[in-house]
Design a protein around this motif. Structure first.
Motif, PDB file in Angstrom:
ATOM      1  N   ARG A 415    -125.976-102.581  23.564  1.00 22.84           N
ATOM      2  CA  ARG A 415    -125.302-101.341  23.177  1.00 22.84           C
ATOM      3  C   ARG A 415    -124.638-101.509  21.822  1.00 22.84           C
ATOM      4  O   ARG A 415    -124.313-102.615  21.400  1.00 22.84           O
ATOM      5  N   ILE A 416    -124.417-100.363  21.171  1.00 19.98           N
ATOM      6  CA  ILE A 416    -123.675-100.315  19.919  1.00 19.98           C
ATOM      7  C   ILE A 416    -122.368 -99.584  20.176  1.00 19.98           C
ATOM      8  O   ILE A 416    -122.355 -98.476  20.725  1.00 19.98           O
ATOM      9  N   PHE A 417    -121.266-100.215  19.793  1.00 24.35           N
ATOM     10  CA  PHE A 417    -119.936 -99.621  19.928  1.00 24.35           C
ATOM     11  C   PHE A 417    -119.389 -99.413  18.526  1.00 24.35           C
ATOM     12  O   PHE A 417    -119.164-100.368  17.782  1.00 24.35           O
ATOM     13  N   SER A 418    -119.176 -98.149  18.174  1.00 26.94           N
ATOM     14  CA  SER A 418    -118.856 -97.856  16.783  1.00 26.94           C
ATOM     15  C   SER A 418    -117.787 -96.790  16.685  1.00 26.94           C
ATOM     16  O   SER A 418    -117.762 -95.846  17.483  1.00 26.94           O
ATOM     17  N   PRO A 419    -116.880 -96.930  15.713  1.00 28.53           N
ATOM     18  CA  PRO A 419    -116.069 -95.761  15.358  1.00 28.53           C
ATOM     19  C   PRO A 419    -116.993 -94.659  14.825  1.00 28.53           C
ATOM     20  O   PRO A 419    -118.207 -94.859  14.733  1.00 28.53           O
ATOM     21  N   ASP A 420    -116.456 -93.536  14.466  1.00 31.42           N
ATOM     22  CA  ASP A 420    -117.270 -92.388  14.061  1.00 31.42           C
ATOM     23  C   ASP A 420    -117.830 -92.614  12.658  1.00 31.42           C
ATOM     24  O   ASP A 420    -117.538 -91.868  11.731  1.00 31.42           O
ATOM     25  N   GLU A 421    -118.656 -93.679  12.516  1.00 26.59           N
ATOM     26  CA  GLU A 421    -119.100 -94.092  11.182  1.00 26.59           C
ATOM     27  C   GLU A 421    -120.568 -94.501  11.160  1.00 26.59           C
ATOM     28  O   GLU A 421    -121.045 -95.040  10.164  1.00 26.59           O
ATOM     29  N   LEU A 422    -121.293 -94.270  12.235  1.00 26.08           N
ATOM     30  CA  LEU A 422    -122.647 -94.798  12.338  1.00 26.08           C
ATOM     31  C   LEU A 422    -123.562 -94.196  11.269  1.00 26.08           C
ATOM     32  O   LEU A 422    -124.263 -94.924  10.562  1.00 26.08           O
ATOM     33  N   VAL A 423    -123.556 -92.889  11.148  1.00 27.76           N
ATOM     34  CA  VAL A 423    -124.405 -92.226  10.159  1.00 27.76           C
ATOM     35  C   VAL A 423    -123.909 -92.540   8.751  1.00 27.76           C
ATOM     36  O   VAL A 423    -124.697 -92.811   7.844  1.00 27.76           O
ATOM     37  N   SER A 424    -122.599 -92.506   8.569  1.00 24.23           N
ATOM     38  CA  SER A 424    -122.029 -92.827   7.265  1.00 24.23           C
ATOM     39  C   SER A 424    -122.445 -94.211   6.805  1.00 24.23           C
ATOM     40  O   SER A 424    -122.640 -94.445   5.608  1.00 24.23           O
ATOM     41  N   ASN A 425    -122.595 -95.132   7.742  1.00 33.19           N
ATOM     42  CA  ASN A 425    -123.001 -96.493   7.410  1.00 33.19           C
ATOM     43  C   ASN A 425    -124.514 -96.666   7.350  1.00 33.19           C
ATOM     44  O   ASN A 425    -125.003 -97.802   7.329  1.00 33.19           O
ATOM     45  N   LYS A 426    -125.251 -95.547   7.346  1.00 32.11           N
ATOM     46  CA  LYS A 426    -126.710 -95.559   7.171  1.00 32.11           C
ATOM     47  C   LYS A 426    -127.445 -96.259   8.308  1.00 32.11           C
ATOM     48  O   LYS A 426    -128.535 -96.811   8.125  1.00 32.11           O
ATOM     49  N   LEU A 427    -126.849 -96.227   9.505  1.00 32.25           N
ATOM     50  CA  LEU A 427    -127.483 -96.852  10.666  1.00 32.25           C
ATOM     51  C   LEU A 427    -128.060 -95.817  11.621  1.00 32.25           C
ATOM     52  O   LEU A 427    -128.331 -96.117  12.780  1.00 32.25           O
ATOM     53  N   ASP A 428    -128.249 -94.606  11.151  1.00 33.28           N
ATOM     54  CA  ASP A 428    -128.661 -93.523  12.035  1.00 33.28           C
ATOM     55  C   ASP A 428    -130.075 -93.690  12.582  1.00 33.28           C
ATOM     56  O   ASP A 428    -130.466 -92.964  13.511  1.00 33.28           O
ATOM     57  N   ALA A 429    -130.848 -94.644  12.062  1.00 36.04           N
ATOM     58  CA  ALA A 429    -132.179 -94.880  12.636  1.00 36.04           C
ATOM     59  C   ALA A 429    -132.083 -95.280  14.107  1.00 36.04           C
ATOM     60  O   ALA A 429    -133.038 -95.072  14.868  1.00 36.04           O
ATOM     61  N   VAL A 430    -130.964 -95.837  14.536  1.00 34.82           N
ATOM     62  CA  VAL A 430    -130.825 -96.251  15.933  1.00 34.82           C
ATOM     63  C   VAL A 430    -130.827 -95.054  16.874  1.00 34.82           C
ATOM     64  O   VAL A 430    -130.992 -95.214  18.090  1.00 34.82           O
ATOM     65  N   LEU A 431    -130.656 -93.857  16.344  1.00 38.32           N
ATOM     66  CA  LEU A 431    -130.614 -92.657  17.180  1.00 38.32           C
ATOM     67  C   LEU A 431    -131.994 -92.018  17.357  1.00 38.32           C
ATOM     68  O   LEU A 431    -132.103 -90.961  17.978  1.00 38.32           O
ATOM     69  N   ARG A 432    -133.039 -92.662  16.868  1.00 38.22           N
ATOM     70  CA  ARG A 432    -134.378 -92.088  17.017  1.00 38.22           C
ATOM     71  C   ARG A 432    -134.816 -92.011  18.475  1.00 38.22           C
ATOM     72  O   ARG A 432    -135.460 -91.053  18.894  1.00 38.22           O
ATOM     73  N   HIS A 433    -134.501 -93.046  19.250  1.00 33.40           N
ATOM     74  CA  HIS A 433    -134.977 -93.110  20.627  1.00 33.40           C
ATOM     75  C   HIS A 433    -133.838 -93.113  21.645  1.00 33.40           C
ATOM     76  O   HIS A 433    -134.073 -93.328  22.833  1.00 33.40           O
ATOM     77  N   THR A 434    -132.648 -92.934  21.197  1.00 31.64           N
ATOM     78  CA  THR A 434    -131.512 -92.877  22.114  1.00 31.64           C
ATOM     79  C   THR A 434    -130.507 -91.888  21.548  1.00 31.64           C
ATOM     80  O   THR A 434    -130.787 -91.209  20.558  1.00 31.64           O
ATOM     81  N   GLY A 435    -129.359 -91.793  22.190  1.00 35.41           N
ATOM     82  CA  GLY A 435    -128.337 -90.867  21.723  1.00 35.41           C
ATOM     83  C   GLY A 435    -126.958 -91.455  21.884  1.00 35.41           C
ATOM     84  O   GLY A 435    -126.781 -92.605  22.286  1.00 35.41           O
ATOM     85  N   ARG A 436    -125.986 -90.630  21.590  1.00 36.62           N
ATOM     86  CA  ARG A 436    -124.605 -91.019  21.792  1.00 36.62           C
ATOM     87  C   ARG A 436    -124.218 -90.723  23.235  1.00 36.62           C
ATOM     88  O   ARG A 436    -124.417 -89.621  23.722  1.00 36.62           O
ATOM     89  N   ASN A 437    -123.666 -91.722  23.887  1.00 29.63           N
ATOM     90  CA  ASN A 437    -123.314 -91.570  25.299  1.00 29.63           C
ATOM     91  C   ASN A 437    -121.921 -90.963  25.397  1.00 29.63           C
ATOM     92  O   ASN A 437    -120.923 -91.653  25.568  1.00 29.63           O
ATOM     93  N   PHE A 438    -121.858 -89.642  25.269  1.00 31.14           N
ATOM     94  CA  PHE A 438    -120.586 -88.917  25.364  1.00 31.14           C
ATOM     95  C   PHE A 438    -120.729 -87.873  26.458  1.00 31.14           C
ATOM     96  O   PHE A 438    -121.523 -86.940  26.339  1.00 31.14           O
ATOM     97  N   GLN A 439    -119.964 -88.027  27.528  1.00 28.26           N
ATOM     98  CA  GLN A 439    -120.172 -87.209  28.720  1.00 28.26           C
ATOM     99  C   GLN A 439    -119.327 -85.937  28.739  1.00 28.26           C
ATOM    100  O   GLN A 439    -119.413 -85.161  29.681  1.00 28.26           O
ATOM    101  N   TRP A 440    -118.531 -85.723  27.715  1.00 24.46           N
ATOM    102  CA  TRP A 440    -117.651 -84.556  27.727  1.00 24.46           C
ATOM    103  C   TRP A 440    -118.199 -83.429  26.861  1.00 24.46           C
ATOM    104  O   TRP A 440    -117.499 -82.494  26.509  1.00 24.46           O
ATOM    105  N   ASP A 441    -119.483 -83.547  26.513  1.00 29.50           N
ATOM    106  CA  ASP A 441    -120.105 -82.585  25.621  1.00 29.50           C
ATOM    107  C   ASP A 441    -121.361 -82.039  26.307  1.00 29.50           C
ATOM    108  O   ASP A 441    -122.169 -82.801  26.846  1.00 29.50           O
ATOM    109  N   GLU A 442    -121.548 -80.747  26.267  1.00 24.09           N
ATOM    110  CA  GLU A 442    -122.656 -80.134  27.007  1.00 24.09           C
ATOM    111  C   GLU A 442    -124.024 -80.558  26.481  1.00 24.09           C
ATOM    112  O   GLU A 442    -125.022 -80.504  27.204  1.00 24.09           O
ATOM    113  N   PHE A 443    -124.091 -81.005  25.240  1.00 22.71           N
ATOM    114  CA  PHE A 443    -125.382 -81.359  24.660  1.00 22.71           C
ATOM    115  C   PHE A 443    -125.785 -82.811  24.941  1.00 22.71           C
ATOM    116  O   PHE A 443    -126.961 -83.143  24.946  1.00 22.71           O
ATOM    117  N   SER A 444    -124.821 -83.684  25.141  1.00 24.68           N
ATOM    118  CA  SER A 444    -125.146 -85.086  25.418  1.00 24.68           C
ATOM    119  C   SER A 444    -124.832 -85.478  26.857  1.00 24.68           C
ATOM    120  O   SER A 444    -125.182 -86.575  27.284  1.00 24.68           O
TER     121      SER A 444
END
Length: 810
Positions: A415-444
């Motif tokens: 797993r990746i544990f990150s402050p709200d900086e993943l895209v800013s740090n140019k690591l957004d390729a990790v979201l191609r096959h997975t997502g952010r595990n946030f259960q309080w949002d209707e989309f995730s």
């Protein structure tokens, strides 16, 4: 409804004001009955554990109180914290009962880590101490060894640590128990972690943030945490916020409350795992109040002890010299009726054993997740993600592609544990096959996801620790300047891990891995507040067998480094790199060899491939190395008689004096790389004292000079940041000319004019930057080196073609 009158004489109207869960618990409290034998077993377990805990603090002999106490029976130094112990043993007894009744997989995480006597006493009662430490058998000799050895050089320390069976959290620094617990249940769908949070700890900022951790738990894939706020009203010498609240207590209520909490968890998990997840489930939390120092002395020397801050540590500090306090101690210990708790052989009576799980692997001190589980990652071949030498690529974008595949290949152990900086740090390729595990949002919601983003570095670190210590692997990417927030938390973890490595029954675990990016060298747009490389020094201060610090200079070396770090065990790995496009200096094959060595001569940038240099220029850090390479290209044109060797260091620890670190170069190897006696200039990403400390003990250090971060530069341009901190190509040229002049007569002959030209260029560039607000054209073009892949020079990320004009840029 607001504004409506409620008929308070009408029970149905009153019931409408009470949440369903509270009504359900209230009904259970009225209907659930524990068997008399279970109630007796719970009571005896608590009495026995409290007796042992108190005896551990005081007694050096007479462990079973088979005769009157004497001063000789009292330890010379009374160490320990009594106040929290009765509450911890109460929870321990009930977790045993709950686990046995429901056949659970349970871990107990203890926030008040100084309550070690309670935990060790309970571990002895359940037989877990004996399994790992044969000297603590469940008989008279074993208990004597435990009680008399506690807080002595040959026994357990007064704090929970890695030597404590079942422990995955030390609790020495308050605030992290809850986030560690949630990290432990991720990808452990059957695991229940009971986490006791002291009411003092509950006042900390990290705990406040960690209450949101449940919103990152998908019950379809992960287990659950039962948080228990232990309210005993006092810290060391002051009341707590929670201590001013009302509550219920004792065995029947607590047993019912635990069962209710477990039932609520099972409802949430069943719904998620049957494809009908509950949106925003209400996870249970228990509030438990016990008096501080419950069952201990009531009054000592005219001051109330039980129920006050005086019970926090040792209530009878003068028991070894004051006969009244010695008598009070004997009265206190006898109040537990030890003759009812132990057999003639000294083992716990059957009533106690009957509430403890039968199978060893179900006992709280013997859960495999807490000490012997390690899932080896199935990592892709990093070389397949390599990029072409001679071009430009972002290190973070490149490793993002690698990590994307690694997450696909390890769906339950990475797993990746990150402050709200993943895209800013140019690591957004990790979201191609997975997502952010946030259960309080209707989309995730209910989508799972390998990425946890929460803007609390403390919570990210807690998740990382809990996940790692239960056998999996995590990555923590962050802006460089903000990793310092978890400095002491990382140190606490490293201390726990050090003791774990020295405890023979604990298995190896994955290293914890920090990706430090958005570095000060490219934080000129955010300003001075975002420039802070001090976390490097924090890692360097760790034990040599724990600390690893890497500065991969380009995308291919970063690929090799992160693959190595994810395979490694037991370390604290810090990888520092840029998210901006940088030249790819090494091929995949060259990067592999370079990383294996930790450093190498960059022949393409050196004079005559580095033979017989007048001066050695060393780059450590991607942008700092770029400046070194660029300086070497300028010196070829402006000072052709100067012989330069360019060295890059990617593994910082090789510099440490021989024998001080496993990666250290021998003195012969050091001399081979840096020459025995020629001037060396280090262009280093961090602070100069870090390099000086590493080099201490090496011969001929008077030849070393260092360029480094100097706390200069706010909102400006990228190259101006280099200039302001004295690490630009011009500063390197100046150091090279001065160093070369000591050993090369031709350089010495022209030194004054050469240095004057360099200084003139610095002034011209700074004037240009101040006038235009941008760097000169071509500043970051890839340097030219005839006869190499860099012969032509390529357009850089912020230039439009290399120029040999008055700006002396490249």
């Amino acid at each position: 409804m607001p504004g409506e009158e409620i008929d308070r004489a009408n029970p149905q109207a009153l019931a409408s004001l009470i949440p369903d869960a509270v009504l359900e618990l209230s009904i259970k409290l009225q209907t659930l009955k524990l068997e008399d034998a279970d109630l007796k077993g719970l009571e005896l377990f608590r009495r026995a554990s409290n007796y042992i805990a108190a005896a551990m603090i005081f007694l050096s002999d007479n462990a079973y109180l088979e005769r009157d106490l004497t001063f000789d029976d009292i330890k010379p130094r009374l160490l320990g914290h009594w106040g929290t112990c009765p509450g911890l043993t109460l929870v321990y007894a009930h977790l045993n009962y709950l686990t046995r009744k429901n056949n659970l997989d349970t871990i107990y995480v203890v926030g008040p880590g100084h309550g070690a006597p309670a935990i060790l006493a309970s571990l002895w009662l359940e037989g877990s101490l004996e399994r790992f430490y044969p000297q603590y058998t469940q008989n008279k000799q074993g208990l004597h060894n435990l009680i008399t050895g506690f807080s002595t050089p040959h026994g357990f320390p007064s704090h929970i640590n890695a030597e404590t069976p079942g422990a995955i959290h030390e609790g020495g620094e308050l605030g992290y128990a809850l986030s560690v617990s949630f990290g432990a249940v991720m990808d452990n769908p059957d695991l229940i972690v009971a986490c006791i949070v002291g009411d003092g700890e509950a006042e900390t900022g990290p705990t406040a943030a960690a209450w949101h951790a449940a919103k990152y738990i998908d019950p379809a894939e992960s287990g659950a945490v039962i948080p228990i706020v232990h309210v005993n009203g006092f810290k060391i010498s002051e009341r707590t916020i929670y201590g001013c609240m009302d509550d219920k207590e004792m065995d029947l209520d607590l047993a019912t409350s635990f069962q209710w909490a477990l039932d609520e968890i099972h409802k949430i998990q069943k719904a998620a795992r049957s494809g009908k997840p509950i949106m925003k489930p209400r996870w249970p939390v228990l509030i438990m109040r016990t008096p501080k120092g419950w069952s201990g002395p009531k009054i000592v020397d005219g001051e109330y002890v039980e129920g006050s801050f005086h019970a926090h540590q040792v209530p009878l500090m003068a028991a070894k010299s004051n006969k009244d306090q010695l008598a009070d101690l004997q009265k206190w210990l006898l109040s537990y009726k030890p003759s009812d708790l132990f057999t003639e052989l000294g083992s716990p009576v059957d009533a106690i054993s009957n509430i403890i799980p039968l199978e060893n692997e179900k006992k709280l001190g013997q859960r495999a997740e807490s000490y012997k589980k390690h899932e080896t990652l199935n990592l892709p071949d990093w070389q397949k993600f390599g990029v072409e030498k001679g071009g430009e690529e972002s290190c973070m974008k490149t490793i993002g592609n690698f990590l994307d595949q690694a997450l696909v290949d390890n769906p339950k152990s990475l797993r990746i544990f990150s402050p709200d900086e993943l895209v800013s740090n140019k690591l957004d390729a990790v979201l191609r096959h997975t997502g952010r595990n946030f259960q309080w949002d209707e989309f995730s919601h209910a989508q799972g996801g390998r990425v946890i983003e929460i803007l609390s570095e403390h919570t990210c670190q807690g998740f990382l620790q809990g996940y790692t210590l239960t056998g999996r692997t995590g990555i923590f990417p962050s802006y460089e300047s903000f990793l310092g927030i978890i400095h002491t938390m990382m140190v606490q973890y490293s201390k726990f891990n050090k003791m774990a490595r020295e405890t023979n029954w604990r298995a190896n675990i994955s290293s914890i891995n920090y990706l430090e990016t958005s570095t000060w060298t490219r934080q000129e747009h955010n300003g001075f507040s975002h420039q802070n490389p001090s976390f490097i020094g924090a890692v360097l201060n760790l034990k040599p067998d724990a600390a690893r610090v890497y500065f991969p200079p380009d995308a291919n070396t970063f690929l090799s480094t992160i693959a190595h770090c994810l395979r490694s065990k037991n370390y604290v790995n810090l990888m520092v790199g840029s998210k901006q496009p940088q030249p790819v200096f090494l091929s995949v094959e060259e990067a592999d060899k370079h990383c294996q060595a930790g450093a190498s001569v960059w022949k393409f940038a050196s004079t005559d491939e580095g033979l017989n240099p007048d001066v050695v220029l060393v780059g450590i850090g991607s942008e700092l190395t770029f400046e070194v390479v660029t300086a070497a290209a300028i010196l070829r044109r402006k000072c052709p008689s100067l012989r330069v060797r360019v060295v890059n260091v990617t593994d910082l620890m090789i510099l440490e004096s021989a024998t001080q670190h496993p990666h250290s170069l021998s003195d012969d190897e050091f001399a081979s790389l840096f020459t025995p006696d020629k001037p060396i200039f280090f262009n280093y990403h961090g602070y100069s004292n870090e390099i000086r400390g590493l080099l201490f003990g090496r011969p001929n250090l008077e030849r070393v000079s260092i360029g480094c971060y100097k706390e200069e530069g706010s909102t400006t341009t990228p190259f101006d940041m280099m200039l302001r901190n004295g690490v630009s190509r011009y500063h390197i040229c100046e150091a090279a000319i001065k160093g070369g002049a000591r050993v090369n007569e031709k350089v010495a002959l022209d030194m004054v004019s050469l240095l004057a030209e360099v200084k003139h260029q610095v002034v011209k560039v700074q004037e240009y930057i101040m006038a235009t607000g941008k760097d000169p054209e071509g500043t970051f073009d890839i340097p030219k080196f005839p006869g190499t892949v860099f012969e032509e020079g390529k357009k850089g990320s912020s230039g439009s073609g290399s120029k040999e004009d008055g700006f002396f840029v490249n």
